[in-house]
Scaffold this motif. Structure first.
Motif, PDB file in Angstrom:
ATOM      1  N   VAL A 412     -28.468  81.486  40.128  1.00  0.00           N
ATOM      2  CA  VAL A 412     -28.688  80.933  38.792  1.00  0.00           C
ATOM      3  C   VAL A 412     -27.799  81.647  37.775  1.00  0.00           C
ATOM      4  CG1 VAL A 412     -31.089  80.422  39.348  1.00  0.00           C
ATOM      5  CG2 VAL A 412     -30.538  82.505  38.084  1.00  0.00           C
ATOM      6  N   HIS A 413     -27.455  80.918  36.732  1.00  0.00           N
ATOM      7  CA  HIS A 413     -26.719  81.505  35.621  1.00  0.00           C
ATOM      8  C   HIS A 413     -27.462  81.210  34.321  1.00  0.00           C
ATOM      9  CE1 HIS A 413     -23.472  82.428  38.317  1.00  0.00           C
ATOM     10  NE2 HIS A 413     -23.435  81.171  38.709  1.00  0.00           N
ATOM     11  N   PRO A 414     -28.007  82.248  33.673  1.00  0.00           N
ATOM     12  CA  PRO A 414     -28.607  82.041  32.349  1.00  0.00           C
ATOM     13  C   PRO A 414     -27.497  81.994  31.296  1.00  0.00           C
ATOM     14  CG  PRO A 414     -29.009  84.297  33.123  1.00  0.00           C
ATOM     15  CD  PRO A 414     -28.182  83.618  34.171  1.00  0.00           C
ATOM     16  N   CYS A 457     -22.460  83.641  30.622  1.00  0.00           N
ATOM     17  CA  CYS A 457     -23.621  83.934  31.450  1.00  0.00           C
ATOM     18  C   CYS A 457     -24.203  85.262  30.990  1.00  0.00           C
ATOM     19  CB  CYS A 457     -23.223  84.015  32.915  1.00  0.00           C
ATOM     20  SG  CYS A 457     -24.654  84.390  33.953  1.00  0.00           S
ATOM     21  N   ASN A 459     -26.197  87.100  32.792  1.00  0.00           N
ATOM     22  CA  ASN A 459     -26.164  88.121  33.841  1.00  0.00           C
ATOM     23  C   ASN A 459     -24.964  88.994  33.489  1.00  0.00           C
ATOM     24  OD1 ASN A 459     -25.090  89.450  36.232  1.00  0.00           O
ATOM     25  ND2 ASN A 459     -26.722  88.374  37.349  1.00  0.00           N
ATOM     26  N   HIS A 462     -22.005  89.082  35.800  1.00  0.00           N
ATOM     27  CA  HIS A 462     -21.220  87.844  35.800  1.00  0.00           C
ATOM     28  C   HIS A 462     -20.350  87.786  34.539  1.00  0.00           C
ATOM     29  CE1 HIS A 462     -24.437  85.683  38.498  1.00  0.00           C
ATOM     30  NE2 HIS A 462     -23.993  86.810  39.015  1.00  0.00           N
ATOM     31  N   MET A 467     -17.343  85.426  33.476  1.00  0.00           N
ATOM     32  CA  MET A 467     -18.035  84.162  33.227  1.00  0.00           C
ATOM     33  C   MET A 467     -18.320  83.979  31.731  1.00  0.00           C
ATOM     34  SD  MET A 467     -21.221  82.610  35.348  1.00  0.00           S
ATOM     35  CE  MET A 467     -20.415  81.591  36.566  1.00  0.00           C
TER      36      MET A 467
HETATM   37 CU    CU Z   1     -24.161  84.103  35.950  1.00  0.00          CU
END
Ligand code: CU
Ligand code: C2O
Length: 475
Positions: A412-414, A457, A459, A462, A467
């Protein structure tokens, strides 16, 4: 060292020396002056910063210090004001808040006011909205705290968030749409003693890279999960009195953890997501990714001692815990653990009390973006590009902008947008989880806050591995 920042700086210097200009270079070269024409039109000047006298002035010093997640463990962390989480900043909606940050770290830092649509120059993104604050220097962030909501603040340099540079920011509403008698702020976090590192820079994850497969993810070597800076062996107690309505403001301030949250013995009424009020909706659990917030109200009608519990959905550390304790129990007995969830909140259950202006018709501009893992090295990409070597997303003032994301990775990517709230389904948020395995999420926002805004993102690993993009206002 903030290696991402450094890389981009040294790259910029290199570009200046060689005189190279490419689209990627321009995106990476975030220090360029606003107003420079680079083919995408002239940049639009940001809203001016607030000059009014502050209603609240705060000084925060970022420095290293010792934290005690349990009474008999301690570790060196980086903190604001020697506290972890950092001091709660609490103001009334519409108040002017001024925060003077003193950098007593050995490296550069900034503060970002996560979720608050501040004027661009005080958004705290190094080399995009400001020069990073050098060691020994100070910088003052002044902005009007609105709209009301549950927010947090954190360093936006490199991996400093995972070293402890975070704290809650509460903007109280003048007229809450739900009644409550008392409230607690619940900062949920993953606990990493020592210096965070990208797997590609020798973080433990590097050695684990093979296990998750080329497309999978790696997780920093967390030593546990925290609620308000405390490991589950040492839970904080939230006192309640039977009959009260208790508001909990949950903040996922972690760097790489999606949490599932439950309160034993009680149903929650979800009242806000990412600070924005929703039509109250009942659930016995909710899931949130790094950067998301939920406010809930709980009716204290079940005397006893009960755990508030946050389980890592993507890790195997013991769950983070605090304890709700009714006055009548006299503090004895082990708190009860929550039973399994049967009514987990979904995004589709969320209905904003007031939807966003300016996004009801067809969009003026749509971006289709693919979120994925790079091949080989530890790199995360948006449409195949790795920030800062990535094209800006150019938009014009007043536009209704749509971003459609497809997640081609299994994790998942928040995804978080600075400076704006967005509409996602019937909710208004600033951070949204895009599920793995071709998950798709569409967000819509109104381009009403000129400047350069990071879209990334949340994270942290990431983000640091590429990202991100800059959303940039041009004429
Ligand atoms: Cu991510
Ligand atoms: Cu919590 Cu770029 O933000």
């Amino acid at each position: 060292m903030p290696h991402r920042e450094q890389r981009s700086l040294s790259r910029r210097r290199l570009l200046q020396l060689t005189g190279t200009t490419t689209l990627g270079a321009l995106a990476g070269c975030a220090g360029q002056l606003p107003g420079t024409d680079d083919g995408g039109g002239r940049e639009v000047s940001p809203r001016p910063t607030v000059t009014a006298e502050p209603d609240t002035s705060v000084s925060l010093t970022a420095a290293s210090g010792t934290i005690r997640p349990t009474p008999d463990t301690s570790t060196t962390n980086w903190m604001y004001e020697g506290q972890f989480p950092g001091p709660e900043l609490r103001v009334q909606e519409g108040d002017v808040l001024s925060v003077e940050l003193t950098n007593d770290l050995q490296e550069e830092t900034t503060i970002h006011w996560h979720g608050v649509p501040v004027p661009n120059p005080v958004d705290g993104v190094p080399n995009v909205t400001q020069d990073p604050i050098a060691s020994g220097n100070t910088f003052t962030y002044t902005f009007r705290a609105e709209p009301a909501g549950t927010y947090f603040y954190h360093s936006h340099v490199g991996l400093q968030l995972d070293r402890g540079l975070l704290g809650p920011l509460i903007v109280e509403e003048r007229e809450p749409h739900v009644e409550y008698d008392r409230e607690y702020v619940v900062v949920v976090d993953d606990y990493l003693p020592g210096e965070p590192k990208l797997p590609s820079d020798g973080g433990r994850g590097g050695g684990m890279g093979g296990r998750g497969g080329m497309m999978g993810d790696v997780r920093p070597p967390y030593e546990g999960l925290l609620i308000n800076g405390r490991l589950p062996e040492n839970p904080q107690t939230f006192d309640v009195t039977e009959g009260e309505r208790v508001r909990f403001r949950f903040v996922n301030a972690s760097s790489a953890t999606v949490f599932g949250v439950r309160i034993a013995g009680h149903e929650m009424t979800v009242t806000h997501t990412d600070g924005r009020p929703v039509e109250p909706v009942d659930a016995d659990s909710f899931v949130f990714g790094a950067g998301e917030r939920y406010d809930v109200v709980v009716e204290a009608t079940n005397p006893g001692r009960w755990f508030v519990q946050a389980d890592a959905l993507d890790g195997n550390e013991p769950p983070a815990r605090a304890a709700v304790e009714y006055e009548s129990t006299g503090g004895s007995g082990t708190p009860q653990t929550p039973s399994s969830s049967s009514n987990r909140l979904q995004y589709g259950d969320l209905r904003a009390l007031s939807s966003l202006d300016g996004v009801s018709d067809d969009p003026d501009r749509t971006f289709d973006l693919t979120l994925s893992r790079g091949r080989g090295e530890y790199v995360w990409t948006i449409d195949g590009q790795t920030y800062p070597d990535a094209d800006p997303l150019n938009i014009r003032p007043g536009e209704h902008v749509r971003i459609r994301m497809t997640n081609q990775s299994p994790v998942v990517h928040p995804m978080h947008l600075h400076g704006h709230f967005f509409q996602v389904g019937n909710a208004v948020k600033d951070t949204v989880i895009v599920p793995g395995h071709r998950g798709q999420v569409t967000i819509d926002f109104h381009a009403d806050n000129p400047g350069r805004w990071l879209f990334h993102c949340h994270n942290l690993y990431h983000l640091d591995a590429g990202m991100a993009r800059v959303v940039r206002y041009v004429e």
